[in-house]
Design an enzyme around this catalytic site. Sequence first.
Site, mmCIF file in Angstrom:
data_model
loop_
_atom_site.group_PDB
_atom_site.id
_atom_site.type_symbol
_atom_site.label_atom_id
_atom_site.label_comp_id
_atom_site.label_asym_id
_atom_site.label_seq_id
_atom_site.Cartn_x
_atom_site.Cartn_y
_atom_site.Cartn_z
ATOM 1 C CB VAL A 152 10.020 3.582 -0.013
ATOM 2 C CG1 VAL A 152 9.287 4.408 -1.032
ATOM 3 C CG2 VAL A 152 11.496 3.840 -0.132
ATOM 4 N N GLY A 167 0.822 -1.218 0.000
ATOM 5 C CA GLY A 167 0.000 0.000 0.000
ATOM 6 C C GLY A 167 0.849 1.258 0.000
ATOM 7 C CE LYS A 183 10.111 18.189 -11.920
ATOM 8 N NZ LYS A 183 10.468 16.793 -11.670
ATOM 9 C CB ALA A 195 10.132 15.496 -8.084
HETATM 10 P P1 FAD Z 1 6.830 1.110 -0.922
HETATM 11 O O1 FAD Z 1 6.525 2.532 -0.695
HETATM 12 O O2 FAD Z 1 8.034 0.548 -0.251
HETATM 13 O O3 FAD Z 1 5.563 0.285 -0.481
HETATM 14 C C1 FAD Z 1 5.639 -1.098 -0.241
HETATM 15 C C2 FAD Z 1 4.364 -1.570 0.416
HETATM 16 O O4 FAD Z 1 4.422 -2.968 0.569
HETATM 17 C C3 FAD Z 1 4.127 -0.970 1.800
HETATM 18 O O5 FAD Z 1 2.764 -0.672 1.965
HETATM 19 C C4 FAD Z 1 4.522 -2.119 2.714
HETATM 20 O O6 FAD Z 1 3.861 -2.047 3.945
HETATM 21 C C5 FAD Z 1 4.043 -3.290 1.889
HETATM 22 N N1 FAD Z 1 4.690 -4.542 2.263
HETATM 23 C C6 FAD Z 1 5.979 -4.896 2.149
HETATM 24 N N2 FAD Z 1 6.176 -6.121 2.655
HETATM 25 C C7 FAD Z 1 4.965 -6.551 3.087
HETATM 26 C C8 FAD Z 1 4.512 -7.727 3.713
HETATM 27 N N3 FAD Z 1 5.340 -8.733 4.028
HETATM 28 N N4 FAD Z 1 3.212 -7.832 4.021
HETATM 29 C C9 FAD Z 1 2.321 -6.832 3.729
HETATM 30 N N5 FAD Z 1 2.704 -5.689 3.132
HETATM 31 C C10 FAD Z 1 4.017 -5.559 2.835
HETATM 32 N N6 FAD Z 1 9.731 8.618 -7.309
HETATM 33 C C11 FAD Z 1 9.332 9.695 -8.016
HETATM 34 O O7 FAD Z 1 8.509 9.558 -8.920
HETATM 35 N N7 FAD Z 1 9.826 10.926 -7.722
HETATM 36 C C12 FAD Z 1 10.776 11.132 -6.789
HETATM 37 O O8 FAD Z 1 11.181 12.256 -6.553
HETATM 38 C C13 FAD Z 1 11.276 9.999 -6.089
HETATM 39 N N8 FAD Z 1 12.263 10.106 -5.174
HETATM 40 C C14 FAD Z 1 12.758 8.975 -4.591
HETATM 41 C C15 FAD Z 1 13.884 9.057 -3.755
HETATM 42 C C16 FAD Z 1 14.436 7.895 -3.215
HETATM 43 C C17 FAD Z 1 15.661 7.991 -2.359
HETATM 44 C C18 FAD Z 1 13.826 6.635 -3.436
HETATM 45 C C19 FAD Z 1 14.381 5.397 -2.821
HETATM 46 C C20 FAD Z 1 12.714 6.562 -4.255
HETATM 47 C C21 FAD Z 1 12.198 7.711 -4.848
HETATM 48 N N9 FAD Z 1 11.118 7.641 -5.716
HETATM 49 C C22 FAD Z 1 10.698 8.738 -6.389
HETATM 50 C C23 FAD Z 1 10.460 6.375 -5.933
HETATM 51 C C24 FAD Z 1 9.181 6.311 -5.152
HETATM 52 O O9 FAD Z 1 9.431 6.547 -3.789
HETATM 53 C C25 FAD Z 1 8.587 4.934 -5.324
HETATM 54 O O10 FAD Z 1 8.559 4.587 -6.658
HETATM 55 C C26 FAD Z 1 7.182 4.931 -4.844
HETATM 56 O O11 FAD Z 1 7.096 5.420 -3.557
HETATM 57 C C27 FAD Z 1 6.605 3.563 -4.920
HETATM 58 O O12 FAD Z 1 7.029 2.774 -3.917
HETATM 59 P P2 FAD Z 1 6.309 1.372 -3.771
HETATM 60 O O13 FAD Z 1 4.873 1.610 -3.545
HETATM 61 O O14 FAD Z 1 6.710 0.513 -4.907
HETATM 62 O O15 FAD Z 1 7.020 0.762 -2.490
#
Ligand code: FAD
Length: 503
Positions: free
Chosen positions: A44, A12, A77, A49
Amino acid sequence: MAPLKRIVIVGGGTAGWMTAAALARLAGAGTTVTLVESEEIGTVGVGEATIPSLLDFNRYLGIDEDAFVRATGATFKLGIEFVGWGKAGGRYMHPFGTFGRDAAGIKFHQIWRRQAGLQAPLNDVGSLEDYCLAAVAARLGRFNRPTGDPAAVLSSLRYAFHFDAGLYAQFLRHLAEEGGVRRVEGRVTQVDLAPDNGFIDAIVLADGRRIEGDLFIDCSGFRALLLGDALGVPFVSWQKWLPCDRALAVPSTSSGAPVPYTRATTTEAGWRWRIPLQHRVGNGHVYCSAYMTDEAAADALLAGLDTLATSEPRQLRFTAGVREHLWERNCVAIGLAGGFLEPLESTSIHLIQSGITRLMSLFPDSGHAPIERDKYNRMLRRDYEQIRDFIILHYHANGRIDGDFWQQCRDTPPPDALVERLALWRERGRAMPEPGQLFSEDGWIAVLMGQIGLPQSYDPLVATLPPEEAARFLQHLRGVIGQTAAAMPAHDQFIASHCARPL
Ligand code: FAD
């Protein structure tokens, strides 16, 4: 074949809730959409941006833009300012939108390039950025939404947002739940595979609950619980081209009137970002641990802040790269579970969007046709690789004279597709992206010009335009763009009168 009945999203974060909001329209039409997330694990928590394609996604979801800006503390932006990357070490803008207007089928920047090399006064053409409305408005700290009138220069303006990604996920959660998506709180501890074909049958939570599905979307972040751990799809590392492997992120207090652009400033072994929101500034430092210690990285980050840090820096570790396939059996990985490219061009949220829209256009039924899966995998891989090459361009063509890190980036041979692009630019000023590529020709021109500088020569077809006529054309365009930008409201005033976040 029968339609899919049960879709299960694991995660999520931004990826999970963007996917859930987009798939919500399937919920209720005989299909259930369930999202499982674990507050204990969290997200994360960075990602502030974006690029203009997000407007299409929000429009698809029927989101009212002012309500969205207000709810996420967003600012507008107009591009990214790169500081310390190029040849002279100076700064340049990668603005959204276009440079000038092509004439007689000739690219505008080619005309500008020819004029810049002529004798005075014909060479009085200013910088290429003077011909891009977004760049000029960004420098003046102004913003307005584009008009629909194609004859008006304002219609050419392109923009995106800086926002709080956590608030965006909450905003989308509300939409998704309203649309019928069921949210389950819990930690996935086991993934059950079917013994006959290895498809995912169900996920099992720590408390023993078992959730079965026909299609699983892995949005579990860097963990890649389903595609990586359960299905064993290997990760392809691109670290040799993109060696940065850590980031420190820290919010700081608001800086008053927020500028309508992101700033990316090089450091000894990486770069710092600065992203102004309405209520705070997002800051971070992406760096390479082989060339910089965590302490030095934190010092460089904190020393570069222009407002007060409101917490301790938080560290994130990563490797640039992508899973070999993003769709395997009945599982599709979207977001960080699929791959990671550093946020230099703010593309991660776009890659989530691209994963969702391509999945919707190749949506499987219970037959899970391999041809749809293979097409998806090819398309997504191409999306990732094209963005990868664009990011490598910044590193490979850097002009920093200090430090082994930057020397290594220059010395590492870039991917073949980029080698040809670099040569085409250097010799003739041609940018020419592949069809279907995310970054437009003007985007490539901005970065090639900023990193490498003027090409040696220009398109021979420019000779068909008399220099005096071209000079008048440029002068007129520059004037109109400058006047249009100056007439826009200040960025903070625009926000205050349309979409300010409640205090
Ligand atoms: P996450 O946010 O990590 O979500 C993972 C989910 O999985 C969470 O809800 C967690 O609870 C769940 N989960 C994990 N394991 C389990 C489990 N065992 N059981 C149940 N649930 C679980 N993107 C941009 O477009 N612009 C930016 O400026 C930008 N800056 C960034 C800077 C950095 C340093 C980083 C690392 C990333 C950046 N990103 C940026 C990327 C962006 O943060 C991610 O692409 C975006 O937040 C998507 O993350 P996600 O949903 O894939 O993962």
